[in-house]
Structures are given as C-alpha cells and as structure tokens.
Design a protein around this motif. Sequence first.
Motif: not given
Length: 212
Positions: A15, A18, A92, A95, A151, A154-155, A158-159
């Motif tokens: 990451y 990020v 979600v 971000v 972040m 959260s990602l 989402f995935q």
Amino acid sequence: MNRNNNYVIVHVKKYRLVYFFMLVLFLIGIIFGAVIVNSMDFVQKQDLYFYLDQFMNQLLEGSTVEKQELFKTTFSYHLQYLLLFFILGLSVIGVPIIWILMFIKGVVVGFSVGFFVNQLGWKGLVFAAASIAPQNLFVIPIYLLASSVAMIFSLALFQKLFSRRIQQPTLRPFIQYVVVFLLFIGIAAIAALVESVVSSSAMKLVISWLYN
C-alpha cells in the motif's frame, strides 16, 4: 517478532502508493496554507497579528491555561480527529472526506508557520519551532498513518462488498483495525502531553526572548 516485522514490511510495500498519496496531499495542504498567508491583505494580517500579540502578552503575564486543562483539550481534539478517521474508514464512501481532512490539516500547519514567518521573520520560525514542531513530530505521522489505514480499510470493504470473488473474513481485519487505532490514540496522548508540557514551556521562553 520477525513475523510481525515482515507483515509490516509487506503491508507498506503493498500500500505504498496510498501512504505516498496521503503524504503528497498533506504537503499540498501545507503549500496551500502558505499561499493563503501571502494572499492576505495588510489589514487582514494586522487583525490576525493583533490577536496573536494579545495571546503572547497573556503568556508573559502568566494568565495561561493550566497544563492539565491544556492536555485534556488537546487530547480531546486529537481523539475526535482520529475517531472521525476511524468511522470514515468503516464507511465505503468515507475516502473523499478522509482526503479533505488531511488536506485541511496540512493547510492549518502551512498557514500557522507561514503567518509566523511572514510577521516575525526568522524569529517567527523560532516561535513556530517552539510552539508547533514538538507535538507535530508525533501528530503528523499519526494523522498520515491513521488516514492511510482508514483509506485502506475502506477500499478493502468496497472491494468485498462489490466483488463476489473476494471472500475474505471481515472480523480479523476489523480487530486489527481497532488495535491499530488504539495505538494511534495512545501516541496522540503522548503528543498532547508534549504539547501541554514541552511546547507551552518552550513557547513562554521564546516569547520572553522576543519581547526583550
């Protein structure tokens, strides 16, 4: 111990973009804060400096907030900021707000240092080093890491929500997420202690030097 170190190294490598993005966003905020100072007109700067001068005089006269009260106020501020990152990481759609918060933090730092330097020259830089730098040696890394971790989490949510092929357990990452933020809160307490003890004392010394 080595296993934990390897996990951290793998995580950072995975990451790194990020973390780099958050750092760049924060630096852009600092630059933007400094630009705001330069774009202010003379009257605005004088009005703001009037309040700064009053604050300095109050410190010289000894009418300051108790260190214990300052610690509570500062720690409460950091706690609220970190909890906001934590909650946004659980959503979600949080971000973009995380980005905004990190940008604002950069703007505040850039504006504060920029204003001191603009009004007091190199003495302003010394004042900023005494009043802002000590606690921010802890605060800035915490905020950068907390925003990045939020972040990433959260990602990942989402995935998981929108990809059927990703079937990973949620409980263990969530527990790790909570533990990491508890660690950040602990470091934030250290930062608040530094600000209430070290920064306040150093600021008094610098102000006494400036007015002599």
